[in-house]
Design an enzyme around this catalytic site. Structure first.
Site, PDB file in Angstrom:
ATOM      1  N   ASP A 171      -1.834  11.141  -2.453  1.00 46.81           N
ATOM      2  CA  ASP A 171      -2.305   9.996  -3.722  1.00 46.81           C
ATOM      3  C   ASP A 171      -2.364  10.741  -4.925  1.00 46.81           C
ATOM      4  O   ASP A 171      -2.312   9.895  -5.990  1.00 46.81           O
ATOM      5  CB  ASP A 171      -3.230   9.155  -2.919  1.00 46.81           C
ATOM      6  CG  ASP A 171      -2.793   8.425  -1.741  1.00 46.81           C
ATOM      7  OD1 ASP A 171      -3.017   8.906  -0.802  1.00 46.81           O
ATOM      8  OD2 ASP A 171      -2.586   7.162  -2.049  1.00 46.81           O
TER       9      ASP A 171
ATOM     10  N   GLN B 103      -3.117   2.404   9.710  1.00 40.08           N
ATOM     11  CA  GLN B 103      -1.789   2.656   9.064  1.00 40.08           C
ATOM     12  C   GLN B 103      -0.701   3.372  10.081  1.00 40.08           C
ATOM     13  O   GLN B 103       0.377   3.079   9.993  1.00 40.08           O
ATOM     14  CB  GLN B 103      -1.541   3.252   7.937  1.00 40.08           C
ATOM     15  CG  GLN B 103      -2.307   2.488   6.761  1.00 40.08           C
ATOM     16  CD  GLN B 103      -3.868   2.611   6.594  1.00 40.08           C
ATOM     17  OE1 GLN B 103      -4.473   3.019   7.606  1.00 40.08           O
ATOM     18  NE2 GLN B 103      -4.147   2.253   5.439  1.00 40.08           N
TER      19      GLN B 103
ATOM     20  N   ARG C 233       0.835  -1.229   0.023  1.00 42.47           N
ATOM     21  CA  ARG C 233       0.055  -0.041   0.050  1.00 42.47           C
ATOM     22  C   ARG C 233       0.865   1.316  -0.061  1.00 42.47           C
ATOM     23  O   ARG C 233       2.176   1.135   0.172  1.00 42.47           O
ATOM     24  CB  ARG C 233      -0.932  -0.020   1.242  1.00 42.47           C
ATOM     25  CG  ARG C 233      -0.113  -0.481   2.411  1.00 42.47           C
ATOM     26  CD  ARG C 233      -0.592   0.216   3.758  1.00 42.47           C
ATOM     27  NE  ARG C 233      -0.597   1.714   3.480  1.00 42.47           N
ATOM     28  CZ  ARG C 233       0.654   2.490   3.650  1.00 42.47           C
ATOM     29  NH1 ARG C 233       1.829   1.916   3.907  1.00 42.47           N
ATOM     30  NH2 ARG C 233       0.543   3.820   3.539  1.00 42.47           N
ATOM     31  N   GLY C 234       0.138   2.437  -0.205  1.00 42.72           N
ATOM     32  CA  GLY C 234       0.958   3.701  -0.288  1.00 42.72           C
ATOM     33  C   GLY C 234       0.976   3.965  -1.911  1.00 42.72           C
ATOM     34  O   GLY C 234       1.475   2.946  -2.529  1.00 42.72           O
ATOM     35  N   ALA C 235       0.981   5.437  -2.374  1.00 41.62           N
ATOM     36  CA  ALA C 235       0.722   5.526  -3.658  1.00 41.62           C
ATOM     37  C   ALA C 235       2.020   4.904  -4.514  1.00 41.62           C
ATOM     38  O   ALA C 235       1.793   4.229  -5.453  1.00 41.62           O
ATOM     39  CB  ALA C 235       0.682   6.739  -3.725  1.00 41.62           C
TER      40      ALA C 235
HETATM   41  O1  MRU Z   1      -4.774   3.200   1.879  1.00 37.61           O
HETATM   42  P1  MRU Z   1      -3.230   3.391   1.806  1.00 37.61           P
HETATM   43  O2  MRU Z   1      -2.450   2.995   3.062  1.00 37.61           O
HETATM   44  O3  MRU Z   1      -2.821   2.983   0.513  1.00 37.61           O
HETATM   45  O4  MRU Z   1      -2.987   5.149   1.844  1.00 37.61           O
HETATM   46  C1  MRU Z   1      -1.636   5.822   1.797  1.00 37.61           C
HETATM   47  C2  MRU Z   1      -1.860   7.114   2.116  1.00 37.61           C
HETATM   48  O5  MRU Z   1      -2.813   7.784   2.033  1.00 37.61           O
HETATM   49  C3  MRU Z   1      -0.548   7.941   1.804  1.00 37.61           C
HETATM   50  O6  MRU Z   1      -0.711   8.986   2.828  1.00 37.61           O
HETATM   51  C4  MRU Z   1      -0.229   8.255   0.517  1.00 37.61           C
HETATM   52  O7  MRU Z   1      -0.254   6.952  -0.292  1.00 37.61           O
HETATM   53  C5  MRU Z   1       0.714   9.072   0.252  1.00 37.61           C
HETATM   54  S1  MRU Z   1       2.392   8.663   0.913  1.00 37.61           S
HETATM   55  C6  MRU Z   1       2.975   7.470   0.193  1.00 37.61           C
END
Ligand code: MRU
Length: 363
Positions: free
Chosen positions: A252, A211, A69-71
């Site tokens: 994201d 998270q 996960r994470g963009a």
């Molecule tokens: O649902 P997730 O855990 O993938 O959400 C991630 C986030 O919201 C982060 O803040 C985002 O991807 C930006 S930082 C890598």
């Protein structure tokens, strides 16, 4: 026996309490017949299990279930997953169409983070340039390397903004677990700490999937950076009481005018920071920018299963039959961000022209 007395290293109590360093968030092992290794983030912080992913369905399940996960991380994982998907169609009658179909399935797995589409568009273009699996893998590796390099540059630009001696609020997870490198917002903190700044971090727990509690606190503790959790609902009151000197979050997707989507709850934090004069920094790579979307209203927001809200760590917390809304992200108007920290520099509002110029200038 004589000679110099033996010395043993003095134990550092803080280091002794630190969690051990984590395995890589993701990696590709081998050549075109290789596999994608993913650290299963749903099991953290209690268990460290690395999944060996060898097919498209497993990769899609891992992205949808937030095992990765994470963009930026999902973009890189999807690029490698495209290799797995096309490899299984043997031999594809039309390589480019097969790649496009596999990429379309991956792109639909999580709709908000534009990094996913950015990475898959690159893989699709690689298939047009050269219709071989080797070309796809080369491009996936290039996407991976580019995300690592962007992370490094964001850290460099963001670190000087971290308040020395203050408390930094953050939300969700924006560290090594969310990217291929050191992170986005957390990378700026890691770098500031290495450079000698001393600060504390307040990590919002980030309901419903926690998270902040499960991942951000773990990463900061492993780096030796003091961190405390707060309930998401406590953040505004703590900001109002002067307990926070700056907020750092990721994004994201950033629209052409600077509006940005990030983990649900970000908008409320930005409003509270604006109301109390606390700087609010957004740290994101240019792979998160989407000039095709004029403003935040057009950013697709992932709606997840309400069951995630009705449970906590897998245990039901609401009466059977109670439903829930579960948007995974919200949109914050760009004017609430004090600055956008990107891999190509720090932008200040108004953002529309600055973002356009930044992307046009290339690296
Ligand atoms: O649902 P997730 O855990 O993938 O959400 C991630 C986030 O919201 C982060 O803040 C985002 O991807 C930006 S930082 C890598």
């Amino acid at each position: 026996m004589s000679g110099a007395p033996e010395t043993s290293p003095v134990p550092d109590p803080a280091a002794a309490a630190r969690p051990a360093p984590l395995p890589p968030t993701l990696a590709w092992h081998g050549g075109e017949d290789g596999e994608l290794a993913l650290l299963d983030q749903t099991l953290l912080p209690h268990q460290r299990r690395v999944l060996a992913v060898r097919d498209l369905e497993t990769a899609i399940e891992a992205i949808c279930a937030l095992r990765v996960r994470g963009a930026p991380a999902i973009g890189v994982a999807a690029a490698y997953a495209a290799v797995l998907g096309v490899r299984a169609i043997a031999p594809p009658a039309d390589f480019q169409s097969a790649t496009a179909a596999v990429c379309a399935r991956l792109a639909a797995s999580r709709p908000t983070a534009v990094n996913l589409r950015w990475a898959l568009d690159r893989v699709s273009r690689a298939a047009v340039r050269e219709a071989t699996l080797a070309s796809l893998l080369r491009e996936a590796r290039a996407v991976h390397a580019d995300e690592v390099a962007m992370s490094e540059r964001m850290a460099r630009f963001g670190a000087p903004l971290v308040p020395n001696g203050g408390c930094v609020l953050t939300h969700c997870n924006t560290g090594r677990l969310a990217t291929a490198g050191d992170g986005t917002a957390l990378a700026a903190m890691f770098r500031a700490w290495q450079d000698g700044a001393r600060f504390r971090v307040l990590a919002a727990e980030t309901r419903p999937l926690l998270q902040g509690a499960r991942l951000t606190a773990l990463e900061l503790a492993a780096a030796g950076i003091p961190v405390e959790l707060c309930c998401d609902s406590a953040a505004a009151g703590l900001i109002a009481r002067g307990a926070v000197q700056a907020a750092f979050v990721g994004a994201d997707r950033i629209a052409a005018n600077g509006d940005f989507a990030n983990k649900v709850g970000t908008y409320g934090l930005a409003l509270a920071c604006a109301a109390h004069g606390v700087p609010f920094y957004v740290v994101a790579p240019t792979s998160s920018c989407d000039l095709g979307i004029a403003d935040g209203a057009a950013i697709p927001i992932e709606e997840r299963d309400g069951a995630e809200v009705c449970a906590l760590a897998g245990r039901p917390i609401a009466a059977a039959g109670v439903g829930a809304r579960n948007p995974a992200f919200d949109v914050t108007p760009g004017h609430l961000a004090t600055a956008l920290v990107t891999d190509r520099g720090v932008l200040r509002p108004p953002y529309a022209d600055a973002i356009k110029a930044l992307l046009a200038a290339g690296r």
